[in-house]
Design a protein around this motif. Structure first.
Motif, PDB file in Angstrom:
ATOM      1  N   ASN A 235     -75.994  41.621 -34.303  1.00  0.00           N
ATOM      2  CA  ASN A 235     -76.516  42.154 -35.752  1.00  0.00           C
ATOM      3  C   ASN A 235     -74.895  41.892 -36.713  1.00  0.00           C
ATOM      4  O   ASN A 235     -73.925  42.444 -36.462  1.00  0.00           O
ATOM      5  CB  ASN A 235     -76.619  43.503 -35.911  1.00  0.00           C
ATOM      6  N   SER A 236     -75.141  40.570 -37.437  1.00  0.00           N
ATOM      7  CA  SER A 236     -73.850  40.353 -38.351  1.00  0.00           C
ATOM      8  C   SER A 236     -74.128  40.736 -39.847  1.00  0.00           C
ATOM      9  O   SER A 236     -73.540  40.452 -40.523  1.00  0.00           O
ATOM     10  CB  SER A 236     -73.836  38.810 -38.247  1.00  0.00           C
ATOM     11  N   LEU A 237     -75.208  41.197 -40.162  1.00  0.00           N
ATOM     12  CA  LEU A 237     -75.561  41.753 -41.386  1.00  0.00           C
ATOM     13  C   LEU A 237     -75.216  43.202 -41.508  1.00  0.00           C
ATOM     14  O   LEU A 237     -75.774  44.215 -40.651  1.00  0.00           O
ATOM     15  CB  LEU A 237     -77.021  41.545 -41.862  1.00  0.00           C
TER      16      LEU A 237
ATOM     17  N   TYR B 185     -90.040  47.755 -40.063  1.00  0.00           N
ATOM     18  CA  TYR B 185     -89.420  46.585 -40.071  1.00  0.00           C
ATOM     19  C   TYR B 185     -88.779  46.109 -38.583  1.00  0.00           C
ATOM     20  O   TYR B 185     -88.158  46.969 -37.864  1.00  0.00           O
ATOM     21  CB  TYR B 185     -88.497  46.292 -41.249  1.00  0.00           C
ATOM     22  N   GLU B 186     -88.664  44.943 -38.306  1.00  0.00           N
ATOM     23  CA  GLU B 186     -88.139  44.274 -37.096  1.00  0.00           C
ATOM     24  C   GLU B 186     -86.803  43.574 -37.074  1.00  0.00           C
ATOM     25  O   GLU B 186     -85.981  43.856 -36.508  1.00  0.00           O
ATOM     26  CB  GLU B 186     -89.248  43.497 -36.555  1.00  0.00           C
ATOM     27  N   ALA B 187     -86.776  42.857 -38.450  1.00  0.00           N
ATOM     28  CA  ALA B 187     -85.575  42.185 -38.674  1.00  0.00           C
ATOM     29  C   ALA B 187     -85.185  41.782 -40.156  1.00  0.00           C
ATOM     30  O   ALA B 187     -86.054  41.900 -40.926  1.00  0.00           O
ATOM     31  CB  ALA B 187     -85.809  40.781 -37.898  1.00  0.00           C
ATOM     32  N   ILE B 188     -84.038  41.667 -40.419  1.00  0.00           N
ATOM     33  CA  ILE B 188     -83.706  41.319 -41.786  1.00  0.00           C
ATOM     34  C   ILE B 188     -82.660  40.268 -41.674  1.00  0.00           C
ATOM     35  O   ILE B 188     -81.802  40.177 -40.879  1.00  0.00           O
ATOM     36  CB  ILE B 188     -82.930  42.494 -42.481  1.00  0.00           C
ATOM     37  N   TRP B 189     -82.937  39.025 -42.567  1.00  0.00           N
ATOM     38  CA  TRP B 189     -81.938  37.827 -42.672  1.00  0.00           C
ATOM     39  C   TRP B 189     -81.437  37.554 -43.763  1.00  0.00           C
ATOM     40  O   TRP B 189     -82.355  37.677 -44.893  1.00  0.00           O
ATOM     41  CB  TRP B 189     -82.855  36.805 -42.024  1.00  0.00           C
TER      42      TRP B 189
END
Length: 167
Positions: free
Chosen positions: A105-107, A80-84
């Motif tokens: 990265n705020s998550l 995976y590249e990103a999680i939002w």
């Protein structure tokens, strides 16, 4: 004075909704969690999710014991590249960008019942692990990105019964 009874054939966690009527007016549903042959907070069997290349919208049906992004999504590491996700309390998008600047990265914490957009660079199998999630999910006025904490499919009307007339 009325009573109702139901027998469950399989062990598991069930969300029971009760609505009372006097023949003219219905009450708002009351929802309770019933644990059949399962201890409250006990670890549950892992649940696999097949993710496609590109964007996938998921929600974890189990509460990870370790809530870090790296731990919760370790089964798809490198795929995976990103999680939002959207934080309704703060009114902002939270993100985790693989190989991105740490300052962006705020998550930092993953929870069940929250909707996550995951951008996969290749197909993969996410293995959700953990214990029973919280029953209550706090909602804000406006849009909310949440997941229904259940291991079985349910009719939309049943899932939304506790907030009927509020959306």
């Amino acid at each position: 004075g009325e009573t109702s009874m139901h027998t469950y054939d399989e062990q598991g966690v069930y969300y029971v909704s009760l609505k009372v009527s006097d023949g003219e007016t219905d009450s708002l549903p009351s929802i309770v969690t019933v644990y059949v042959g399962v201890e409250q907070g006990a670890s549950m069997p892992p649940m696999p999710f097949e993710l496609m290349e590109g964007w996938n919208l998921i929600s974890l049906p189990l509460q990870p014991q370790n809530t870090s992004v790296d731990y919760a999504f370790s089964s798809i590491q490198g795929k995976y590249e990103a999680i939002w996700t959207y934080d309704t309390t703060a009114g902002e998008w939270l993100r985790y960008i693989v190989n991105g600047p740490v300052s962006l990265n705020s998550l930092n914490e993953v929870k069940s019942g929250v909707g996550y957009w995951i951008k996969m660079s290749q197909p993969g199998m996410l293995i959700a692990q953990g214990g029973q999630p919280e029953v209550a999910i706090m909602l804000a006025v406006g849009w909310n990105l949440v997941g229904f904490n259940s291991q079985k499919a349910r009719p939309v009307e049943e899932c939304m019964a506790s907030i009927a007339g509020c959306y």
